[in-house]
Write a protein that holds these residues in place. Structure first.
Motif, mmCIF file in Angstrom:
data_model
loop_
_atom_site.group_PDB
_atom_site.id
_atom_site.type_symbol
_atom_site.label_atom_id
_atom_site.label_comp_id
_atom_site.label_asym_id
_atom_site.label_seq_id
_atom_site.Cartn_x
_atom_site.Cartn_y
_atom_site.Cartn_z
ATOM 1 N N GLU A 53 -6.889 27.747 -58.276
ATOM 2 C CA GLU A 53 -8.136 28.139 -57.616
ATOM 3 C C GLU A 53 -8.712 26.969 -56.831
ATOM 4 N N ARG A 54 -8.695 25.786 -57.425
ATOM 5 C CA ARG A 54 -9.211 24.592 -56.740
ATOM 6 C C ARG A 54 -8.408 24.307 -55.470
ATOM 7 N N GLU A 55 -7.086 24.357 -55.573
ATOM 8 C CA GLU A 55 -6.235 24.071 -54.423
ATOM 9 C C GLU A 55 -6.353 25.152 -53.355
ATOM 10 N N ALA A 56 -6.522 26.404 -53.771
ATOM 11 C CA ALA A 56 -6.682 27.501 -52.809
ATOM 12 C C ALA A 56 -7.985 27.343 -52.032
ATOM 13 N N LYS A 57 -9.048 26.927 -52.718
ATOM 14 C CA LYS A 57 -10.324 26.705 -52.041
ATOM 15 C C LYS A 57 -10.213 25.542 -51.067
ATOM 16 N N ALA A 58 -9.506 24.494 -51.455
ATOM 17 C CA ALA A 58 -9.294 23.357 -50.558
ATOM 18 C C ALA A 58 -8.477 23.794 -49.338
ATOM 19 N N LEU A 59 -7.499 24.639 -49.563
ATOM 20 C CA LEU A 59 -6.686 25.175 -48.476
ATOM 21 C C LEU A 59 -7.556 25.990 -47.528
ATOM 22 N N GLY A 60 -8.446 26.779 -48.085
ATOM 23 C CA GLY A 60 -9.372 27.588 -47.276
ATOM 24 C C GLY A 60 -10.295 26.737 -46.447
ATOM 25 N N ARG A 61 -10.819 25.660 -47.035
ATOM 26 C CA ARG A 61 -11.698 24.754 -46.277
ATOM 27 C C ARG A 61 -10.939 24.095 -45.153
ATOM 28 N N GLY A 62 -9.683 23.758 -45.408
ATOM 29 C CA GLY A 62 -8.861 23.140 -44.367
ATOM 30 C C GLY A 62 -8.639 24.091 -43.206
ATOM 31 N N ASN A 63 -8.440 25.380 -43.507
ATOM 32 C CA ASN A 63 -8.259 26.370 -42.456
ATOM 33 C C ASN A 63 -9.537 26.569 -41.667
ATOM 34 N N ASP A 64 -10.699 26.588 -42.333
ATOM 35 C CA ASP A 64 -11.978 26.778 -41.646
ATOM 36 C C ASP A 64 -12.249 25.632 -40.694
ATOM 37 N N ALA A 65 -11.886 24.418 -41.085
ATOM 38 C CA ALA A 65 -12.160 23.256 -40.248
ATOM 39 C C ALA A 65 -11.345 23.284 -38.967
ATOM 40 N N SER A 66 -10.209 23.967 -38.987
ATOM 41 C CA SER A 66 -9.364 23.995 -37.792
ATOM 42 C C SER A 66 -9.710 25.127 -36.835
ATOM 43 N N LEU A 67 -10.659 25.985 -37.222
ATOM 44 C CA LEU A 67 -11.046 27.073 -36.340
ATOM 45 C C LEU A 67 -11.959 26.568 -35.235
ATOM 46 N N PRO A 68 -11.808 27.097 -34.028
ATOM 47 C CA PRO A 68 -12.675 26.646 -32.944
ATOM 48 C C PRO A 68 -14.123 27.111 -33.142
ATOM 49 N N GLY A 69 -15.050 26.285 -32.631
ATOM 50 C CA GLY A 69 -16.431 26.568 -32.497
ATOM 51 C C GLY A 69 -17.248 27.014 -33.568
#
Length: 69
Positions: A53-69
């Motif tokens: 769960e911790r790693e999945a949330k970190a993965l999700g944050r990483g994906n959000d940071a790469s989204l434009p705008g």
């Protein structure tokens, strides 16, 4: 090996089995991942539910940071 459904103790509740499609599917849906992503997380970090769960949330944050705008 498949879980023995007749044994009702909860020793493995803190684990996610990569071999059980229903467990992987539930965990993937819960965290907004694909089953393949869950299996990759299990392969990389083991099957401890809290760690996954911790790693999945970190993965999700990483994906959000790469989204434009």
């Amino acid at each position: 090996m498949a879980d023995d459904k007749s044994k009702r103790d909860f020793r493995d509740r803190d684990r996610v089995s990569a071999n059980d499609d229903y467990e992987v599917g539930y965990f993937a849906k819960k965290l907004g991942l694909t089953p393949q992503q869950v299996r990759e997380l299990i392969r990389e970090h083991g099957n401890d539910r809290a760690t996954l769960e911790r790693e999945a949330k970190a993965l999700g944050r990483g994906n959000d940071a790469s989204l434009p705008g």
